[in-house]
Scaffold this active site. Structure first.
Site, PDB file in Angstrom:
ATOM      1  N   PRO A 122       0.817  -1.212   0.000  1.00 57.34           N
ATOM      2  CG  PRO A 122      -0.261  -1.223   2.063  1.00 57.34           C
ATOM      3  CD  PRO A 122       0.623  -2.026   1.197  1.00 57.34           C
ATOM      4  CG  ASP A 161     -10.701 -17.954   4.758  1.00 58.14           C
ATOM      5  OD1 ASP A 161      -9.606 -17.660   4.278  1.00 58.14           O
ATOM      6  OD2 ASP A 161     -11.048 -17.675   5.922  1.00 58.14           O
ATOM      7  N   GLY A 192       2.694   4.626   0.969  1.00 54.77           N
ATOM      8  CA  GLY A 192       3.231   5.151   2.213  1.00 54.77           C
ATOM      9  C   GLY A 192       3.962   4.139   3.066  1.00 54.77           C
ATOM     10  N   GLY A 242       6.800   2.894   2.366  1.00 49.63           N
ATOM     11  CA  GLY A 242       8.246   3.064   2.256  1.00 49.63           C
ATOM     12  C   GLY A 242       8.865   2.414   1.041  1.00 49.63           C
ATOM     13  CE  LYS A 243       4.508   0.900  -2.912  1.00 50.11           C
ATOM     14  NZ  LYS A 243       3.708   1.351  -1.774  1.00 50.11           N
ATOM     15  CB  THR A 244       9.561   6.104  -2.749  1.00 53.80           C
ATOM     16  OG1 THR A 244       8.286   5.940  -3.345  1.00 53.80           O
ATOM     17  CG2 THR A 244      10.399   7.028  -3.588  1.00 53.80           C
ATOM     18  CG  HIS A 284      -7.640 -19.297   9.431  1.00 57.43           C
ATOM     19  ND1 HIS A 284      -8.403 -20.123   8.658  1.00 57.43           N
ATOM     20  CD2 HIS A 284      -7.928 -18.038   9.023  1.00 57.43           C
ATOM     21  CE1 HIS A 284      -9.132 -19.393   7.822  1.00 57.43           C
ATOM     22  NE2 HIS A 284      -8.860 -18.117   8.023  1.00 57.43           N
ATOM     23  CG  HIS A 301     -11.404 -14.953  10.322  1.00 55.05           C
ATOM     24  ND1 HIS A 301     -12.527 -15.144   9.570  1.00 55.05           N
ATOM     25  CD2 HIS A 301     -10.367 -15.402   9.558  1.00 55.05           C
ATOM     26  CE1 HIS A 301     -12.196 -15.673   8.410  1.00 55.05           C
ATOM     27  NE2 HIS A 301     -10.882 -15.840   8.377  1.00 55.05           N
ATOM     28  CD  GLU A 302      -6.595 -14.036   9.989  1.00 54.13           C
ATOM     29  OE1 GLU A 302      -5.994 -15.107   9.743  1.00 54.13           O
ATOM     30  OE2 GLU A 302      -7.277 -13.438   9.149  1.00 54.13           O
TER      31      GLU A 302
END
Ligand code: ADP
Ligand code: ZN
Length: 688
Positions: free
Chosen positions: A227, A524, A229, A231-233, A453, A449-450
């Site tokens: 997503p 799922d 912001g 920190g990809k750049t 699993h 939920h998690e």
């Protein structure tokens, strides 16, 4: 709802201006045409000076204009005399018919007019010298060109990019020499996984010969997925900083303009520049603006331009050698809409996930951005990180800056906790619609939920071993449980059923412990339905349809190889198997309700938990994972081999036998249909 920058940004304006430009062009051309009609092609006759004198004496005119600069006299011929002069009637051009002559001198002309008793108007003009008149006639054209250039400049972006630079790349170049401070991995907090992966690329840039000498191929590109912001750049910049190479930065939308061919020529220009600076890094943000899958989501306007830009990019990437030292890093939030051609081997074949930070990563990011601030004594960074679940690195940077501004507005000497809280509120307000900031209740539901699993898979022998469970939103998923993919060469029915049961564990836990079911299980259910259908229709694993497979390599829905009755049977079996596993998951969960609740609380508190945490609650699994079994087997084999070779040299026959077996195993694996392989790495939930 995900937080996306529009890849089309900036495209609206030029399109609007294009219409504008057409109106101006048509207007100016029309004006010029009109001018030409009335001036140039009206009735006019060149006559000798003597004839001119004759006409004046005969009283043909009452209006004479004398142009002193050009030495010309022009008379307007009175209506009733037009036929005498032109031998035709008045042409209906709107302009009055005239005759022009070269007069010898102004004095002589004046003498003549006085002597002749002429009573009409005489006007003297000193007007136009040649250049001014030329300028006058060219003025519309000049205005036109000026307007054109103005728009080109606007679209070309930046001062230096004018009309002749429209095909030049708009990449910004960061080099040591132009004073940009070197960003390094230290500036990127958290993101350890992503950093680890790009470290290798940095090493390629630093020591290419180390890899090429061994015949290895250096990757040409990597895709950072995550997503905005996160920190990809920043990460790409840090790579350039670490490798100490120049860095070209631009966005996918910078390529795309209203003119066909501009994008492609910009790509060409970019690569030309990059090759000159090699080794270097090219960073393309929002690659989806050009790399969207062709043919999908066609907008009403044709996408020829985007396609030709994409094609040029592919051509350039294929064109340069693996050791040219140019590495392309692209970023996107939506890898699923990218054209497959981009992801093919030799292009962006490395994909690096850059996720939203979890609690401990947020603490680190706060650490980076709090450094320049003057803080009140004893500010609790962990507290701040807890208040900002779902925030990206950029959001946190924003919080720190905003807090400082708020403190300054109140004339404080230090930034205090309350300033941060106010800043968080303000930023959540601004983000509400864009990011997934979860309420406490949503967080709890996701954790339930998690944990469902995690619980079910932990307690089933054949389910994949759990690696990590998180409730940090990622992409469109609310949370996720990661499993170590077991690279099985074959999968049994028991294994498939256990995995299906674990995948259903999320929704089962929701139903059992909250009394509601939610959207969260969409993905799922999709996975489960596909797998169970494969079991029934392709693998012959159901009781009612044993040992039949309706699998076909070129599956076409129009020629089902089975009857409607069988179709009903398949549907029924799929439903039955899923219901069975769902009940099984619910049974496991209600038996272990207390432990599930413990896991849920831990998840809510820490946002991410690992194998050890689950082990602490449930105890060690009594089963060995496949990896452990393999490890033991190979150790045993080494042991026996060592013993055997100590006794006598290895028999060639035995070696031949074992290779035969190996070959058998690989053909088994190769013939297993690819599309329902079960070694998926993760199970994620869609939020929509
Ligand atoms: P993206 O390219 O993913 O949209 P950026 O790299 O432009 O995000 O990040 C914007 C800003 O957010 C950075 O300049 C930095 O100040 C801050 N930021 C984002 N992630 C981090 C991080 N992991 N550590 C430190 N700062 C970060
Ligand atoms: Zn789930």
């Amino acid at each position: 709802m995900s937080k996306e920058k529009s890849p089309q940004k900036g495209n609206g304006m030029p399109r609007f201006n294009l219409n504008w430009l057409y109106i101006v062009v048509i207007g100016v051309l029309g004006y010029m045409l009109y001018q030409g009609e009335s001036g140039g092609t009206g009735q006019n006759k060149q006559i000798d000076y003597s004839v001119f004198k004759e006409y004046v004496q005969k009283g043909y005119t009452a209006d004479i204009t004398v142009d002193k600069t050009e030495g010309l006299a022009r008379m307007v011929v009175e209506g009733q005399h037009v036929r005498d002069v032109f031998k035709t009637g008045t042409k209906n051009t709107g302009a009055k018919p005239t005759c022009t002559t070269k007069y010898p001198s102004v004095d002589r002309l004046q003498e003549f007019l006085d002597a002749s008793g002429y009573k009409g108007k005489v006007r003297y003009e000193e007007s136009s010298n040649f250049f001014i008149s030329l300028l006058g006639s060219l003025l519309p054209l000049i205005i036109l060109v000026a307007i054109w250039m103005f728009f080109m400049r606007r679209m070309g972006g930046g001062g230096q990019a004018g009309i002749f630079n429209v095909g030049k790349s708009k990449a910004k170049l960061f080099e040591k020499t132009n004073g940009a401070p070197q960003v390094t991995f230290k500036d990127v907090a958290g993101q350890e996984g992503a950093k680890q992966e790009v470290r290798e690329i940095v090493d390629f840039l630093k020591n290419p010969q180390k890899y090429t000498e061994l015949g290895g191929k250096i990757p040409k590109g990597a895709l950072l997925i995550g997503p905005p912001g996160t920190g990809k750049t920043l990460l790409a910049k840090a790579m350039a900083g670490e490798a100490d190479v120049p860095f070209f930065s631009l966005a996918g939308s910078d390529f795309v303009e209203m003119f066909v061919g501009v994008g492609a020529s910009r790509v060409r220009d970019l690569f030309r520049q990059a090759k000159e600076k090699a080794p270097c890094i090219i960073f393309i943000d929002e690659i989806d603006a050009i790399g969207r899958a062709r043919g999908k989501n066609p907008t009403f306007n044709s996408n020829d331009e985007r396609e030709s830009t994409l094609n040029q990019l592919l051509t350039e990437m294929d064109g340069f050698a693996n050791n040219s030292g140019v590495i392309i890093i692209a970023a996107t939030n939506r890898v699923e809409i990218l054209d497959e051609a981009l992801l093919r081997a030799g292009r962006f074949d490395r994909q690096i996930q850059v996720d939203l930070p979890n609690l401990s990563e947020r603490i680190d990011i706060f650490g980076v951005h709090l450094k320049p601030l003057k803080l009140e004594e004893g500010l609790d960074i962990e507290f701040l990180a807890r208040q900002t679940a779902g925030f990206s690195g950029a959001d946190i940077a924003n919080v720190c800056n905003e807090a400082a501004l708020i403190a300054a507005r109140h004339d404080k000497k230090q930034v205090a906790k309350q300033d941060f809280l106010d800043a968080v509120d303000r930023i959540i307000g601004g983000l509400e619609r864009k990011t997934q900031v979860m309420t406490a209740e949503e967080k709890k539901t996701t954790a339930i939920h998690e944990a469902g699993h995690a619980t079910v898979s932990w307690l089933l022998e054949h389910a994949n071993p759990l690696v990590k469970v998180t409730i940090v939103p990622r992409g469109r998923a609310l949370g996720a449980a990661w499993y170590l993919p077991e690279e099985r060469t074959n999968t049994t029915k028991e294994q498939m059923l256990d995995e299906i049961c674990a995948t259903l564990g999320g929704r089962a836990a929701e139903e059992l412990f909250t009394g509601h079911i939610s959207f969260g299980a969409l993905n799922d259910l999709e996975v489960v339905t596909k797998r169970v259908t494969a079991m029934v229709a392709y693998l012959g694993m159901s009781d009612l349809l044993p040992n039949v497979s309706y699998y076909s390599a070129q599956e076409s829905y129009f020629q089902r190889p089975y009857s409607d009755k069988t179709a009903e049977l398949i549907d029924g079996e799929v439903r039955r198997l899923i219901a069975e596993q769902y009940e099984r998951a619910k049974a496991i969960l209600s038996e272990n309700g207390a432990k599930h609740a413990q896991l849920t609380d831990l998840l809510v508190e820490r946002e991410v938990i690992y194998t050890e945490d689950v082990e602490n609650i449930f105890g060690k699994r009594p089963w060995k994972s496949r990896a452990e079994v393999l490890l033991e087997e190979s150790a045993e084999k080494k042991q026996t081999e060592a013993e055997a070779s100590a006794a006598q040299p290895a028999l060639p026959v035995a070696a031949a036998e074992s290779t035969e077996q190996a070959a058998d195993a690989t053909t088994e694996a190769a013939t297993a249909p690819k599309d329902f392989e079960t070694n998926e790495t993760e199970i994620t939930e869609n939020k929509q």
